[in-house]
Enzyme design. Structure first.
Site, mmCIF file in Angstrom:
data_model
loop_
_atom_site.group_PDB
_atom_site.id
_atom_site.type_symbol
_atom_site.label_atom_id
_atom_site.label_comp_id
_atom_site.label_asym_id
_atom_site.label_seq_id
_atom_site.Cartn_x
_atom_site.Cartn_y
_atom_site.Cartn_z
ATOM 1 C CB THR A 206 -7.446 -6.595 9.418
ATOM 2 O OG1 THR A 206 -7.902 -7.755 8.552
ATOM 3 C CG2 THR A 206 -7.986 -4.981 8.593
ATOM 4 C CE LYS B 32 -3.627 -2.512 2.386
ATOM 5 N NZ LYS B 32 -4.673 -2.252 3.554
ATOM 6 C CG PHE C 30 -12.961 1.124 7.150
ATOM 7 C CD1 PHE C 30 -12.621 0.700 6.105
ATOM 8 C CD2 PHE C 30 -13.917 0.320 7.981
ATOM 9 C CE1 PHE C 30 -12.782 -0.357 5.835
ATOM 10 C CE2 PHE C 30 -14.091 -0.866 7.744
ATOM 11 C CZ PHE C 30 -13.526 -1.432 6.660
ATOM 12 N NE ARG D 13 -6.627 -12.475 4.208
ATOM 13 C CZ ARG D 13 -7.363 -11.721 4.363
ATOM 14 N NH1 ARG D 13 -7.101 -10.620 3.691
ATOM 15 N NH2 ARG D 13 -8.124 -11.363 5.386
ATOM 16 N NE ARG E 296 -2.217 -5.912 7.001
ATOM 17 C CZ ARG E 296 -3.565 -6.337 6.530
ATOM 18 N NH1 ARG E 296 -4.115 -7.219 7.207
ATOM 19 N NH2 ARG E 296 -3.822 -5.949 5.328
ATOM 20 C CG ASN F 133 -3.408 -2.575 7.019
ATOM 21 O OD1 ASN F 133 -3.532 -2.385 5.886
ATOM 22 N ND2 ASN F 133 -4.782 -3.090 7.432
ATOM 23 C CD GLU G 192 -8.764 -8.307 -4.159
ATOM 24 O OE1 GLU G 192 -9.541 -8.400 -3.178
ATOM 25 O OE2 GLU G 192 -7.600 -9.056 -3.819
#
Ligand code: IDP
Ligand code: MG
Length: 147
Positions: free
Chosen positions: A91, A9, A57, A85, A102, A112, A126
């Site tokens: 998360t 990200k 959010f 994952r 994370r 994150n 995706e």
């Protein structure tokens, strides 16, 4: 071979953690099938996070994910979705265990650091949202028999 969409990200790119994250996935034995630095459009971001539309959010999440480039990747391997994952961690940064990406590097949600698909259906959607078919390669590595 299962494929998953993984994305460093904007916070991970800005913090210089692309190499660290790619390295962790490589060392796990996953196969890199495609990668590119990309600035997501609002439309791509909304499609990517469409399951979260309407949540409190969501607007901030779309703003955040389009605020700066992301490093988008496709990784392959047996159970690639579940494996990545697990490496990514939970998360909520307070739930993410040490040893996960994370858990080791993220201090605030939603920043994150990394996204990973949560199902084969999500992965297909995706991947197609960001990659053209000719940007992805399937190939064999000699080390595969040792993984
Ligand atoms: P995931 O990234 O672990 O799959 P999701 O529940 O799919 O988690 O949420 C997508 C992203 O939305 C999270 O990674 C995080 O950046 C953000 N997010 C999720 N829940 C919250 C929240 O309660 N507050 C703020 N941001 C959130
Ligand atoms: Mg998710």
């Amino acid at each position: 071979m299962e494929q998953t969409f993984i994305m460093v990200k904007p916070d991970g790119v800005q913090r210089g953690l692309v190499g660290e994250i790619v390295s962790r996935l490589e060392r796990k034995g996953l196969l890199l099938c495609g990668a590119k630095l990309v600035q997501l459009t609002k439309e791509q971001a909304e499609f990517h996070y469409k399951e979260h539309e309407g949540k409190p959010f969501y607007p901030e999440l779309v703003r955040f994910i389009t605020s700066s480039p992301v490093f988008a990747m496709v990784w392959g391997g047996d159970q690639a979705i579940a494996l990545t994952r697990m490496l990514i961690g939970k998360t909520n940064v307070l739930d993410a265990a040490p040893g996960t990406i994370r858990g080791d590097f993220a201090a605030h949600t939603p920043m994150n650091l990394i996204h990973g698909s949560d199902s084969q259906e999500s992965a297909a959607r995706e991947i197609n949202n960001v990659f053209a078919a000719d940007e992805l390669l399937e190939y064999k590595k000699a080390i595969q028999t040792w993984l």
